[in-house]
Design a protein around this motif. Sequence first.
Motif, PDB file in Angstrom:
ATOM      1  N   ILE A  50       9.742   1.115  -8.340  1.00  0.00           N
ATOM      2  CA  ILE A  50      11.017   1.835  -8.165  1.00  0.00           C
ATOM      3  C   ILE A  50      10.824   2.901  -7.092  1.00  0.00           C
ATOM      4  O   ILE A  50       9.974   3.770  -7.217  1.00  0.00           O
ATOM      5  N   GLU A  51      11.596   2.808  -6.023  1.00  0.00           N
ATOM      6  CA  GLU A  51      11.480   3.740  -4.890  1.00  0.00           C
ATOM      7  C   GLU A  51      12.692   4.659  -4.783  1.00  0.00           C
ATOM      8  O   GLU A  51      12.740   5.529  -3.914  1.00  0.00           O
ATOM      9  N   GLY A  52      13.679   4.452  -5.661  1.00  0.00           N
ATOM     10  CA  GLY A  52      14.846   5.329  -5.632  1.00  0.00           C
ATOM     11  C   GLY A  52      15.683   5.102  -6.873  1.00  0.00           C
ATOM     12  O   GLY A  52      15.676   4.011  -7.458  1.00  0.00           O
ATOM     13  N   ASN A  75       8.152   5.608   4.703  1.00  0.00           N
ATOM     14  CA  ASN A  75       6.753   5.997   4.592  1.00  0.00           C
ATOM     15  C   ASN A  75       6.355   5.984   3.110  1.00  0.00           C
ATOM     16  O   ASN A  75       7.207   5.822   2.229  1.00  0.00           O
ATOM     17  N   SER A  76       5.077   6.171   2.822  1.00  0.00           N
ATOM     18  CA  SER A  76       4.632   6.053   1.432  1.00  0.00           C
ATOM     19  C   SER A  76       3.355   6.853   1.230  1.00  0.00           C
ATOM     20  O   SER A  76       2.312   6.524   1.796  1.00  0.00           O
ATOM     21  N   PHE A  77       3.463   7.920   0.422  1.00  0.00           N
ATOM     22  CA  PHE A  77       2.307   8.780   0.131  1.00  0.00           C
ATOM     23  C   PHE A  77       2.279   9.111  -1.354  1.00  0.00           C
ATOM     24  O   PHE A  77       2.350  10.261  -1.746  1.00  0.00           O
ATOM     25  N   HIS A  78       2.211   8.069  -2.179  1.00  0.00           N
ATOM     26  CA  HIS A  78       2.228   8.343  -3.629  1.00  0.00           C
ATOM     27  C   HIS A  78       1.298   7.373  -4.324  1.00  0.00           C
ATOM     28  O   HIS A  78       1.120   6.257  -3.864  1.00  0.00           O
ATOM     29  N   HIS A  79       0.691   7.836  -5.417  1.00  0.00           N
ATOM     30  CA  HIS A  79      -0.038   6.867  -6.240  1.00  0.00           C
ATOM     31  C   HIS A  79       0.502   6.860  -7.659  1.00  0.00           C
ATOM     32  O   HIS A  79      -0.002   6.189  -8.531  1.00  0.00           O
ATOM     33  N   HIS A 132       0.854  -1.194   0.000  1.00  0.00           N
ATOM     34  CA  HIS A 132       0.000   0.000   0.000  1.00  0.00           C
ATOM     35  C   HIS A 132       0.888   1.242   0.000  1.00  0.00           C
ATOM     36  O   HIS A 132       1.553   1.534   0.977  1.00  0.00           O
ATOM     37  N   HIS A 133       0.891   1.929  -1.167  1.00  0.00           N
ATOM     38  CA  HIS A 133       1.799   3.077  -1.308  1.00  0.00           C
ATOM     39  C   HIS A 133       1.184   4.384  -0.833  1.00  0.00           C
ATOM     40  O   HIS A 133       1.838   5.413  -0.862  1.00  0.00           O
ATOM     41  N   ARG A 134      -0.103   4.325  -0.473  1.00  0.00           N
ATOM     42  CA  ARG A 134      -0.700   5.536   0.095  1.00  0.00           C
ATOM     43  C   ARG A 134      -1.150   5.201   1.506  1.00  0.00           C
ATOM     44  O   ARG A 134      -2.278   4.780   1.748  1.00  0.00           O
ATOM     45  N   THR A 164       5.902   2.429   6.688  1.00  0.00           N
ATOM     46  CA  THR A 164       4.907   1.359   6.519  1.00  0.00           C
ATOM     47  C   THR A 164       5.338   0.278   5.528  1.00  0.00           C
ATOM     48  O   THR A 164       4.706  -0.760   5.451  1.00  0.00           O
ATOM     49  N   HIS A 165       6.339   0.541   4.686  1.00  0.00           N
ATOM     50  CA  HIS A 165       6.826  -0.554   3.837  1.00  0.00           C
ATOM     51  C   HIS A 165       8.345  -0.514   3.717  1.00  0.00           C
ATOM     52  O   HIS A 165       8.986   0.485   4.049  1.00  0.00           O
ATOM     53  N   THR A 166       8.883  -1.622   3.239  1.00  0.00           N
ATOM     54  CA  THR A 166      10.333  -1.772   3.164  1.00  0.00           C
ATOM     55  C   THR A 166      10.818  -1.461   1.752  1.00  0.00           C
ATOM     56  O   THR A 166      10.109  -1.721   0.785  1.00  0.00           O
TER      57      THR A 166
END
Length: 234
Positions: free
Chosen positions: A179-181, A154-158, A120-122, A131-133
Amino acid sequence: MVLGLTYIRAISAAGGAPVVVPPLDPEQLEAVLASTDGVCLTGGPDIDPAAYGAEPDPDLGPTDAELDATELALARSAFDRGLPILAICRGSQLLNVALGGTLHQHLPSIAPPAPAPVVHHRQTDPAHRPTHTVSLLPGSGLAATLEAEELRVNSFHHQAVDRLGDGLRATAWASDGTIEGYEAPARPFLLAVQWHAELLAHRRPDQRLFEGLVTASGRTRSRSADAAPLEVAQ
Ligand code: MN
């Protein structure tokens, strides 16, 4: 203009002197960048997919054409000038588009490859609560800066990076493959993260992202200082 003070505080705590850039015309932008040592591209609304030649997804969020135009021009110019860049959330998506990449417009519609669990990215949890790894590429600039090969974020993106732009390499992923980075290996300092590092800057790993930006910006400053006497001599 609305920008969280958390960016200002994170850069200040790292020893930098942050200045917020409003929407400006190209000439004004160049004038600002000429006296800037490094750039942090911040979070914000979705990016209009016209910027990378795609049709809008029905689930695309609100966009801001003036903000897109200013920030895309700023990102391209900062890149062309070789300035250190730290890109966060929308900033990470925007820099990728500025360098020829594309985005997933609506992440929930991308099914992770089985048997990867749904991420869950939001998140609905508070922003300071990871909230996620993410897994970081060992030996990458991002892993070296964070001093980690795995990190809770943390994760606040859609939206998220789909195809990477020229010269960029993915160096962090969520367990669903998002892709997170990413970074530009040929650059002294160009790091992008999808999580809100400024809201986690009380942690050492995220603090080091801002310290990295400020340290690299200091090198821009000494280069300009070295160049100044030559300009005078001409
Ligand atoms: Mn995420």
